[in-house]
Write an enzyme that holds these catalytic residues in place. Structure first.
Site, PDB file in Angstrom:
ATOM      1  N   TYR A  80       0.850  -1.189   0.000  1.00  0.00           N
ATOM      2  CA  TYR A  80       0.000   0.000   0.000  1.00  0.00           C
ATOM      3  C   TYR A  80       0.888   1.241   0.000  1.00  0.00           C
ATOM      4  O   TYR A  80       1.587   1.521   0.969  1.00  0.00           O
ATOM      5  CB  TYR A  80      -0.925   0.020   1.214  1.00  0.00           C
ATOM      6  CG  TYR A  80      -1.851  -1.162   1.346  1.00  0.00           C
ATOM      7  CD1 TYR A  80      -2.190  -1.950   0.252  1.00  0.00           C
ATOM      8  CD2 TYR A  80      -2.386  -1.503   2.584  1.00  0.00           C
ATOM      9  CE1 TYR A  80      -3.046  -3.039   0.387  1.00  0.00           C
ATOM     10  CE2 TYR A  80      -3.249  -2.590   2.724  1.00  0.00           C
ATOM     11  CZ  TYR A  80      -3.560  -3.351   1.622  1.00  0.00           C
ATOM     12  OH  TYR A  80      -4.393  -4.433   1.763  1.00  0.00           O
TER      13      TYR A  80
ATOM     14  N   HIS B  26      -0.154 -12.206   1.312  1.00  0.00           N
ATOM     15  CA  HIS B  26      -1.162 -11.362   0.674  1.00  0.00           C
ATOM     16  C   HIS B  26      -1.802 -12.053  -0.532  1.00  0.00           C
ATOM     17  O   HIS B  26      -3.011 -11.958  -0.746  1.00  0.00           O
ATOM     18  CB  HIS B  26      -0.519 -10.048   0.248  1.00  0.00           C
ATOM     19  CG  HIS B  26      -1.457  -8.912   0.116  1.00  0.00           C
ATOM     20  ND1 HIS B  26      -1.046  -7.608   0.017  1.00  0.00           N
ATOM     21  CD2 HIS B  26      -2.817  -8.853   0.072  1.00  0.00           C
ATOM     22  CE1 HIS B  26      -2.093  -6.802  -0.081  1.00  0.00           C
ATOM     23  NE2 HIS B  26      -3.182  -7.542  -0.061  1.00  0.00           N
TER      24      HIS B  26
ATOM     25  N   GLY C 119     -18.545  -3.417   0.451  1.00  0.00           N
ATOM     26  CA  GLY C 119     -18.505  -3.520  -1.001  1.00  0.00           C
ATOM     27  C   GLY C 119     -17.715  -2.402  -1.650  1.00  0.00           C
ATOM     28  O   GLY C 119     -18.181  -1.794  -2.618  1.00  0.00           O
TER      29      GLY C 119
ATOM     30  N   GLY D  73     -17.237   0.439  -0.560  1.00  0.00           N
ATOM     31  CA  GLY D  73     -17.994   1.671  -0.377  1.00  0.00           C
ATOM     32  C   GLY D  73     -19.288   1.729  -1.159  1.00  0.00           C
ATOM     33  O   GLY D  73     -20.129   2.610  -0.922  1.00  0.00           O
TER      34      GLY D  73
ATOM     35  N   SER E   7     -22.670   1.712   0.653  1.00  0.00           N
ATOM     36  CA  SER E   7     -23.043   2.904   1.428  1.00  0.00           C
ATOM     37  C   SER E   7     -24.170   3.673   0.765  1.00  0.00           C
ATOM     38  O   SER E   7     -24.867   4.461   1.415  1.00  0.00           O
ATOM     39  CB  SER E   7     -21.825   3.833   1.590  1.00  0.00           C
ATOM     40  OG  SER E   7     -21.508   4.447   0.339  1.00  0.00           O
TER      41      SER E   7
END
Length: 339
Positions: free
Chosen positions: A54, A122, A205, A207, A210
């Site tokens: 990241y 990962h 999901g 975002g 939302s």
């Protein structure tokens, strides 16, 4: 904040995914990100999730700065295996034992800690036997650099092979009302059978659940979701119908759609390793790690831990979002997941 158990680790019933603070979801505000982590700890959200890729690398440094002086409050998870260069280039999946050791040492340095609480593979490197990768992880545990180990986006047989070398504490895979694959592909059942915890990433999901993303233009130009098949064309429009059904139920309960989505994930497997909501048999302990980079959304998400869903709520959500309901693949390239 309630707690749940992943192996020998006691974690907050809901964690915090830190990825978006550094990359993938548009521009980040580092000061706000650190405030978000501090607020999470204040609220008892102490299970923090990052990875070396990241940024790359910058997210671990950010998390390390944010938890300095509060290390004892944190259950810290990071990952290796998606190898990237300092310039952001992607070098591929790497599970070689020498790389595992080097990646761990680098993560410890960036995080500014002596030990990683939960260290995940990962992605699975199909060119290296998983037994070799996990032999290196076993050595890291023996050396005291890592307390527990996990694996992300792995198929049931791979999980079993890894577990035979070094106990798997947690499997991390995408899981939400629009990604219920782990119920259908044997991953949840394998975790339950072997006593492995399950960590659900993207439980809202990405975002989408939302209800705040109505067109692709709502996403920043550099947001990686613009490349996702689920956020494009007819798939996007069909998936909006799911969002509207979820939001309708949330409105009736007086909570946000994000809170309902999180409460649903938590109801699928409680801290006793069985379904909290009454549906299904033999579920593992499940802990969602919603990601956010803002204090306001963190507080909204954390409140979901107190939402109680009735059997009728769960039945309606099953009808609104059955297994396989989402249109489109999760990633543009699915070749590195579920190996």
């Amino acid at each position: 904040m309630r707690t749940r158990t992943l192996g020998d680790l006691t974690v907050s019933a809901e964690g915090l995914g830190c990825m978006g603070m550094s990359e993938f979801y548009g521009t980040g505000d580092q000061q706000e990100a650190e405030r978000t982590i501090h607020r999470a700890l204040d609220l008892g959200v102490t299970f923090l999730d990052t990875a070396d890729m990241y940024g790359p690398f910058t997210n671990e440094r950010l998390v390390g700065r944010a938890i300095a002086g509060r290390r004892d409050e944190v259950v810290l998870a990071t990952k290796f295996g998606n190898e990237r260069g300092e310039d952001g280039s992607y070098r591929g999946v790497n599970g070689r034992p020498d790389y595992v050791h080097a990646a761990c040492d680098a993560s410890l340095q960036r995080l500014g800690v002596d030990v990683i609480d939960l260290y995940y593979q990962h992605r699975v490197d199909t060119t290296v036997p998983v037994e070799d990768t996990w032999g290196a992880l076993r050595e890291l545990v023996a050396a005291g650099k890592v307390r527990a180990v996990g694996i992300s986006e792995a198929a049931p047989e791979t999980i079993r092979r890894a577990h035979a070398v070094q106990p798997v504490t947690a499997v991390q895979t995408e899981y939400s009302l629009w990604t219920r694959d782990p119920e259908d592909d044997g991953v949840l059942a394998t975790c339950a059978e072997l006593g492995i915890g399950f960590v659900a990433y993207s439980p809202i999901g990405r975002g989408f659940l939302s209800g705040q993303i109505r067109t692709v233009e709502d996403l920043a130009p550099d947001d990686f979701r613009r490349r996702s098949p689920r956020f494009q064309g007819e798939a996007f429009q069909q998936n909006l119908e799911l969002v509207d059904r979820v939001r309708e139920i949330a409105d009736e309960k007086g909570i946000t759609a994000s809170q309902l989505a999180l409460a649903w994930v938590m109801a699928q497997g409680d801290g006793a390793g069985r379904p909290a909501g009454g549906g299904g048999v033999g579920r593992p302990t499940i802990v969602p790690i919603p990601g956010t980079k803002r204090v306001a959304y963190l507080e909204e998400n954390a409140a979901a831990a107190d939402v109680e869903l009735t059997p009728e709520d769960l039945r309606r959500l099953d009808e609104a979002a059955p297994v396989g309901v989402a249109e489109g693949d999760r990633y543009p390239d699915m070749s590195t997941v579920h190996r």
